[in-house]
Design a protein around this motif. Structure first.
Motif, PDB file in Angstrom:
ATOM      1  N   UNK A  86       0.801  -1.232   0.000  1.00  0.00           N
ATOM      2  CA  UNK A  86       0.000   0.000   0.000  1.00  0.00           C
ATOM      3  C   UNK A  86       0.834   1.283   0.000  1.00  0.00           C
ATOM      4  N   UNK A  87       2.118   1.180   0.319  1.00  0.00           N
ATOM      5  CA  UNK A  87       2.946   2.383   0.397  1.00  0.00           C
ATOM      6  C   UNK A  87       3.780   2.625  -0.853  1.00  0.00           C
ATOM      7  N   UNK A  88       3.546   1.834  -1.925  1.00  0.00           N
ATOM      8  CA  UNK A  88       4.250   2.056  -3.200  1.00  0.00           C
ATOM      9  C   UNK A  88       5.765   2.077  -3.051  1.00  0.00           C
ATOM     10  N   UNK A  89       6.293   1.228  -2.192  1.00  0.00           N
ATOM     11  CA  UNK A  89       7.748   1.143  -2.066  1.00  0.00           C
ATOM     12  C   UNK A  89       8.401   2.338  -1.409  1.00  0.00           C
ATOM     13  N   UNK A  90       7.674   3.039  -0.531  1.00  0.00           N
ATOM     14  CA  UNK A  90       8.232   4.227   0.124  1.00  0.00           C
ATOM     15  C   UNK A  90       9.520   3.912   0.872  1.00  0.00           C
ATOM     16  N   UNK A  93      12.518   3.631  -1.377  1.00  0.00           N
ATOM     17  CA  UNK A  93      12.982   4.942  -1.824  1.00  0.00           C
ATOM     18  C   UNK A  93      13.696   5.676  -0.700  1.00  0.00           C
ATOM     19  N   UNK A  94      13.145   5.624   0.523  1.00  0.00           N
ATOM     20  CA  UNK A  94      13.732   6.352   1.646  1.00  0.00           C
ATOM     21  C   UNK A  94      15.131   5.836   1.967  1.00  0.00           C
ATOM     22  N   UNK A  95      15.297   4.509   1.971  1.00  0.00           N
ATOM     23  CA  UNK A  95      16.632   3.945   2.242  1.00  0.00           C
ATOM     24  C   UNK A  95      17.634   4.383   1.175  1.00  0.00           C
ATOM     25  N   UNK A  96      17.203   4.334  -0.080  1.00  0.00           N
ATOM     26  CA  UNK A  96      18.096   4.737  -1.168  1.00  0.00           C
ATOM     27  C   UNK A  96      18.430   6.222  -1.096  1.00  0.00           C
ATOM     28  N   UNK A 223       5.050  10.659   5.619  1.00  0.00           N
ATOM     29  CA  UNK A 223       6.268   9.936   5.234  1.00  0.00           C
ATOM     30  C   UNK A 223       7.044   9.513   6.479  1.00  0.00           C
ATOM     31  N   UNK A 224       7.215  10.454   7.413  1.00  0.00           N
ATOM     32  CA  UNK A 224       7.958  10.156   8.637  1.00  0.00           C
ATOM     33  C   UNK A 224       7.240   9.132   9.507  1.00  0.00           C
ATOM     34  N   UNK A 225       5.911   9.086   9.409  1.00  0.00           N
ATOM     35  CA  UNK A 225       5.146   8.097  10.182  1.00  0.00           C
ATOM     36  C   UNK A 225       5.397   6.682   9.655  1.00  0.00           C
ATOM     37  N   UNK A 226       5.650   6.562   8.337  1.00  0.00           N
ATOM     38  CA  UNK A 226       5.913   5.244   7.742  1.00  0.00           C
ATOM     39  C   UNK A 226       7.404   4.903   7.823  1.00  0.00           C
ATOM     40  N   UNK A 227       8.241   5.882   7.428  1.00  0.00           N
ATOM     41  CA  UNK A 227       9.693   5.661   7.380  1.00  0.00           C
ATOM     42  C   UNK A 227      10.322   5.967   8.733  1.00  0.00           C
ATOM     43  N   UNK A 228       9.895   5.246   9.753  1.00  0.00           N
ATOM     44  CA  UNK A 228      10.479   5.403  11.083  1.00  0.00           C
ATOM     45  C   UNK A 228      11.891   4.807  11.085  1.00  0.00           C
ATOM     46  N   UNK A 231      11.739   1.000  10.911  1.00  0.00           N
ATOM     47  CA  UNK A 231      11.378   0.461   9.601  1.00  0.00           C
ATOM     48  C   UNK A 231      12.467   0.730   8.571  1.00  0.00           C
ATOM     49  N   UNK A 232      13.043   1.920   8.645  1.00  0.00           N
ATOM     50  CA  UNK A 232      14.041   2.328   7.663  1.00  0.00           C
ATOM     51  C   UNK A 232      15.284   1.458   7.733  1.00  0.00           C
ATOM     52  N   UNK A 233      15.685   1.097   8.956  1.00  0.00           N
ATOM     53  CA  UNK A 233      16.907   0.327   9.133  1.00  0.00           C
ATOM     54  C   UNK A 233      16.625  -1.115   9.552  1.00  0.00           C
ATOM     55  N   UNK A 234      15.503  -1.659   9.054  1.00  0.00           N
ATOM     56  CA  UNK A 234      15.202  -3.069   9.249  1.00  0.00           C
ATOM     57  C   UNK A 234      16.367  -3.906   8.720  1.00  0.00           C
ATOM     58  N   UNK A 235      16.901  -4.792   9.554  1.00  0.00           N
ATOM     59  CA  UNK A 235      18.156  -5.474   9.252  1.00  0.00           C
ATOM     60  C   UNK A 235      18.067  -6.291   7.969  1.00  0.00           C
ATOM     61  N   UNK A 236      16.992  -7.061   7.798  1.00  0.00           N
ATOM     62  CA  UNK A 236      16.865  -7.907   6.606  1.00  0.00           C
ATOM     63  C   UNK A 236      16.776  -7.054   5.340  1.00  0.00           C
TER      64      UNK A 236
END
Length: 445
Positions: A86-90, A93-96, A223-228, A231-236
């Motif tokens: 549902x987040x279209x790969x947010x 994109x944020x990690x990149x 964006x900040x609510x999703x890319x916490x 979530x942003x630095x999820x190890x896998x």
């Protein structure tokens, strides 16, 4: 049926709905390069033209090494779309984007050491050395913005929003063209003017692209609510991104090593050979970026098929890509055979450069046909995130290319160098085609 499988149909208009805007976007980049070459070429100084062409090669190497930001983001985003994220790969994109900003600032800080490395590797002739240094140091200012634009393009293309990517690329290159003409012809800034035109175009596009992405998600707060941070630095996810990035960097390094070797071999002959090869490679770039539009369509559709776990769509995307690729490549080769000499005369007023470029025009005109399968299979590899296979295939292709060049160039001169380039393109396509057939079962297990 497995609940993870999401069947969908691929039509010709799905291919062209991505390929045409992407092709228009990509074609503006070599056109801007042609204009830069022509603006400097009209000054009638082979040294300036050689400095510009080698400077362009230097940045092709830098940006090819960073192109994993677009490739990786596009493939992962397309798979997220296919899996109905549902987040279209947010998060992809944020990690990149984090990587793009950190990497861009680091490269900018290393401008002088990088210049020294390129001076050794590309060996600009004495008359081209000053123009080469000026161009490289000014263009380094654009690097952080170029990397941000790579991420944005990957996200747009992964979501099949090729039109937005098209308009951003057009903006970059229209600004570049207008300002290069103004700065070089109007203000007399020479190669520095062409470099500043590119820098300003990249800055404007990055600002606009970021604003579009933020608006898509309803502002920074969502964006900040999703890319916490969690979530942003999820190890896998980070490990997967690092693996893809590492392999794509190696793949791009191998590809650009081939083109750098090609340019350096021309430089070691003389300034005329360097400039003639630079002009012919601009013609190849026009064809290559045009075909890359088709590859982008294949990339998105194959990535979506992998995310949806729907093999029929994956196989149909490959068939359509190769079929339409043959039509496009054939037309491009015919155009280059028939009208390439006009482009040569447009890009330089130096008669010795014109004469040498016309001699080898046929070799450049064949590159769309020999290169097309490699571009299509590149798209398949990126969409399916077969990064290890892509890396290994490119390294093997590079070794075959270098061996061919070392064998043929002493015998045939520049003809041997051009033949080696065609071997590189064909071998890469053959390796990728074989590998994809072997990997299909596990992609859709």
């Amino acid at each position: 049926m497995d609940s993870r499988v999401h069947p969908f149909e691929i039509r010709h208009r799905d291919v062209w709905g991505i390929a045409i805007p992407a092709s228009v976007a990509f074609i503006t980049e070599p056109v801007a390069g042609v204009v830069d070459t022509a603006v400097i070429g009209q000054l009638g100084d082979a040294g300036l033209l050689g400095g510009l062409s080698l400077g362009a090669v230097a940045f092709s190497i830098i940006f090819a090494l960073a192109f994993f930001l677009r490739f990786g983001t596009a493939g992962l985003t397309a798979q997220a779309v296919g899996a109905r994220d549902p987040h279209d790969g947010l998060l992809h994109m944020a990690r990149a984007m984090v990587v793009a900003v950190v990497m861009g600032l680091a490269l900018l800080a290393l401008s002088l050491p990088l210049l020294s490395v390129f001076e050794i590797a590309l060996a600009p002739p004495a008359q081209s050395a000053g123009a080469f240094a000026d161009y490289v140091l000014i263009r380094m200012v654009s690097v952080p913005f170029v990397l941000i634009n790579f991420v944005l393009l990957g996200w747009f293309y992964g979501r099949a929003d090729a039109r937005t990517g098209m308009w951003l690329q057009i903006l970059i290159n229209v600004v570049n063209i207008i300002l290069s003409i103004l700065f070089v012809q109007g203000f007399g800034w020479g190669v520095s003017g062409a470099a500043w035109g590119t820098v300003i175009g990249q800055i404007i596009a990055a600002i606009l692209g970021l604003s579009i992405a933020v608006r898509h998600y309803g502002g920074l707060r969502p964006i900040l609510a999703i890319a916490t941070p969690t979530a942003l630095f999820d190890l896998a996810a980070v490990r997967r991104m690092i693996g893809i990035s590492r392999d794509l960097i190696i793949r791009s390094a191998a590809l650009m090593a081939a083109f750098a070797y090609f340019a350096a071999q021309g430089a070691r002959v003389d300034e005329v050979a360097l400039s003639a090869n630079a002009i012919l490679m601009q013609l190849f770039s026009i064809s290559a970026f045009f075909l890359d539009g088709l590859a982008t369509a294949v990339e998105q559709l194959c990535g979506r098929a992998v995310g949806a776990r729907w093999r029929p769509a994956f196989e149909k995307a490959i068939r359509m890509g190769l079929g339409w690729g043959l039509v496009i490549a054939g037309a491009l080769s015919m155009l280059l055979f028939a009208g390439g000499w006009i482009a040569i005369d447009f890009m330089t007023t130096s008669e010795p450069v014109r004469e040498m470029a016309r001699v080898y025009l046929a070799m450049a005109a064949l590159t769309p046909l020999t290169g097309m399968p490699a571009f299509v299979y590149d798209g398949v590899m990126i969409g399916a995130t077969l990064n290890v296979t892509m890396r290994n295939g490119m390294v093997v292709s590079l070794l075959v290319y270098l061996a061919t060049a070392v064998l043929l160039q002493p015998i045939l001169g520049l003809w041997g160098l051009w033949l080696a380039l065609h071997v590189l393109l064909l071998v890469r396509a053959a390796i990728y085609a074989w590998a994809i057939e072997k990997r299909k079962p596990e992609l859709f297990a």
